[in-house]
Design an enzyme around this catalytic site. Structure first.
Site, short mmCIF file in Angstrom:
data_model
loop_
_atom_site.label_atom_id
_atom_site.label_comp_id
_atom_site.label_asym_id
_atom_site.label_seq_id
_atom_site.Cartn_x
_atom_site.Cartn_y
_atom_site.Cartn_z
NE ARG A 120 40.38 8.66 -47.57
CZ ARG A 120 39.88 9.88 -47.70
NH1 ARG A 120 38.64 10.04 -48.11
NH2 ARG A 120 40.62 10.92 -47.41
CE LYS A 142 49.93 -12.88 -48.08
NZ LYS A 142 51.12 -13.74 -47.95
CD GLU A 184 53.59 -19.65 -55.88
OE1 GLU A 184 53.36 -20.34 -54.87
OE2 GLU A 184 54.10 -18.50 -55.82
CE LYS A 226 46.29 -17.67 -52.03
NZ LYS A 226 47.35 -16.97 -52.73
CD GLU A 236 51.12 -14.23 -44.44
OE1 GLU A 236 51.22 -14.84 -45.50
OE2 GLU A 236 51.77 -13.21 -44.17
NE ARG A 240 46.98 -15.45 -47.51
CZ ARG A 240 46.30 -14.58 -48.22
NH1 ARG A 240 45.26 -13.97 -47.67
NH2 ARG A 240 46.63 -14.31 -49.47
CG ASN A 244 55.12 -16.57 -47.35
OD1 ASN A 244 56.20 -16.08 -47.64
ND2 ASN A 244 53.98 -15.97 -47.59
CG HIS A 247 56.90 -17.81 -50.99
ND1 HIS A 247 56.46 -19.10 -51.21
CD2 HIS A 247 56.35 -17.07 -51.98
CE1 HIS A 247 55.67 -19.11 -52.27
NE2 HIS A 247 55.59 -17.90 -52.76
CG HIS A 251 59.72 -13.36 -51.16
ND1 HIS A 251 58.75 -13.03 -50.24
CD2 HIS A 251 59.06 -13.77 -52.27
CE1 HIS A 251 57.55 -13.23 -50.77
NE2 HIS A 251 57.71 -13.69 -52.00
CG HIS A 263 57.17 -15.64 -57.27
ND1 HIS A 263 57.73 -15.12 -56.13
CD2 HIS A 263 56.16 -16.46 -56.86
CE1 HIS A 263 57.10 -15.61 -55.07
NE2 HIS A 263 56.15 -16.43 -55.48
O1 LIG Z 1 48.62 -15.88 -50.70
C1 LIG Z 1 49.53 -16.04 -49.89
O2 LIG Z 1 49.36 -15.89 -48.68
C2 LIG Z 1 50.89 -16.40 -50.32
O3 LIG Z 1 51.81 -16.35 -49.54
C3 LIG Z 1 51.05 -16.84 -51.73
C4 LIG Z 1 52.46 -16.66 -52.26
O4 LIG Z 1 52.67 -17.69 -53.21
C5 LIG Z 1 52.64 -15.35 -53.00
O5 LIG Z 1 53.90 -15.36 -53.65
C6 LIG Z 1 52.51 -14.12 -52.15
O6 LIG Z 1 52.49 -12.98 -52.97
C7 LIG Z 1 53.63 -13.92 -51.18
O7 LIG Z 1 53.22 -12.92 -50.32
P1 LIG Z 1 54.09 -12.30 -49.17
O8 LIG Z 1 53.14 -11.88 -48.13
O9 LIG Z 1 55.03 -13.34 -48.67
O10 LIG Z 1 54.82 -11.18 -49.78
ZN ZN Z 2 54.47 -17.27 -54.39
#
Ligand SMILES: O=C(O)C(=O)C[C@@H](O)[C@H](O)[C@H](O)COP(=O)(O)O
Ligand code: ZN
Length: 371
Positions: A120, A142, A184, A226, A236, A240, A244, A247, A251, A263
């Site tokens: 845990r 994350k 990045e 950051k 987020e 935050r 993305n 992304h 993604h 990536h």
């Molecule tokens: O830290 C963050 O917030 C980011 O979105 C950084 C991204 O560059 C990173 O690829 C992150 O893993 C993406 O996360 P996700 O929540 O979109 O899956």
């Molecule tokens: Zn990223």
């Protein structure tokens, strides 16, 4: 000389240390002191483990086990996490011990995920060895793994207790991994605005040559950005999301390529596609669009990406976890005239477009040739 940046969130605070040789030369007393505080399980991958076997064996007398994962994004799975958890239990790791992620983004994401759920929750430490992990994924907490349905779909926010960044690791980084991390870096250029973009353009040759001094400054610049964002919005909820940028499309491309590309390779194409969406919407003046596009295009094309049928892209994006109310969510830049460019979560907060309009826009952009 160590530079320290602090991240403070509702769940506590931790320090990011950046310094040439702070890990690889093992000369840093502060780091040694930190490592002696508890016993550690080191989690690494085959490539880093082979390259730094001597370093790992000399890291600390407090290292009790080393767990080595197959390298690459395709090992960021639940199955792999289960293997790590069983190995931790077999090695007798307890709640008083810690996990040390020594590797790139995949190692960091899986280690953090295991740290969040093993007994845990136990303490963990990030020692990122790739540029991508040094400028981005090692900070912010994350953690997670991919599911068949999409990227990073299982995970948690679970901050590390410290991050130690040694730019000298970059000396041995394969070219493709280096440029993946630069994607990045360019993303921060888009977010932070003209002054960082100008700095990047001015130092581009030195960055490409991995000049240690310039790389140290570069990492610090990205992480100052950051750390401020994560400190303001760890979970987020709003701000935050700006991290993305590129992304949602990136993604989707990674998923369609079955995670066989880096990536950063997907992010490069994702940023271009999303910039183009902003231009189509006339949210950017042509010169603003061009300035950002030219910066992204400084990155070498890292993978041959087929011309996706827009339907396939849209289908892949529909699984993105940022989506709300049937609406695919993008972080798109918006600026008018001399106004400062800001990024907005299209269609969500400001309800600018219907899901149908978003899909139609994506079709237009993805099917036109000059992406
Ligand atoms: O830290 C963050 O917030 C980011 O979105 C950084 C991204 O560059 C990173 O690829 C992150 O893993 C993406 O996360 P996700 O929540 O979109 O899956
Ligand atoms: Zn990223």
């Amino acid at each position: 000389m160590l530079e320290t940046i602090q991240v403070t969130t509702g769940t506590g605070s931790y320090d990011i240390h950046i310094g040439e040789g702070c890990v690889t030369s093992l000369l840093n007393d502060e780091m040694q002191g930190f490592l002696q505080q508890r016993r550690w399980a080191v989690i690494t991958d085959e490539k880093v483990g082979a390259c730094y076997s001597q370093l790992i064996s000399h890291l600390s007398t407090a290292v009790v086990t080393v767990i080595t994962l197959p390298a690459g994004e395709s090992s960021k799975t639940m199955e792999q996490a289960a293997i790590v958890l069983e190995a931790l239990a077999a090695a007798g790791i307890t709640r008083e011990d810690g996990l040390m992620a020594l590797g790139g983004g995949v190692v960091g994401d899986i280690t953090g995920f295991c740290a969040a759920i093993y007994m845990r929750g136990i303490s963990w430490l990030q020692i990122p060895t790739t540029l991508l992990a040094q400028v981005d994924s090692s900070v912010g907490g994350k953690t997670g793994v991919n599911l068949r349905a999409g990227k990073n779909l299982a995970g948690s926010f679970y901050p590390p207790s410290g991050v130690w960044i040694d730019p000298l690791f970059l000396k041995t980084l394969p070219e493709a991994e280096f440029w993946s991390g630069c994607s990045e870096v360019v993303k921060y250029g888009l977010i932070e605005g003209p002054s960082l973009r100008e700095w990047l353009v001015f130092h581009w040759e030195k960055i490409a040559a991995r000049d240690p001094r310039v790389m140290t400054t570069l990492i610090a610049k990205c992480l100052q950005s950051k750390a401020a964002i994560v400190t303001a919005d760890e979970r987020e909820a709003g701000l935050r999301k700006v991290l993305n940028v590129g992304h949602t499309a990136g993604h989707a491309i990674e998923k369609l390529m079955a995670y066989r590309i880096t990536h950063g390779a997907a992010l490069r194409e994702g940023m271009l596609l999303e910039l183009k969406m902003a231009r189509e919407l006339r949210w950017l003046l042509p010169e603003q669009y061009n300035e950002m596009k030219v910066l992204v295009e400084r990155l070498p094309v890292l993978a041959t990406i087929p011309e996706w049928m827009p339907d396939e892209l849209v289908a892949a994006m529909k699984g993105d976890k940022k989506n709300r109310h049937q609406q695919i969510s993008f972080m798109l830049p918006r600026g008018q005239g001399n106004e400062e460019i800001r990024f907005i979560a299209e269609g969500i907060e400001e309800k600018l477009m219907t899901p149908e309009e978003t899909t139609a826009l994506l079709h237009r952009v993805a099917s036109s040739k000059d992406i």
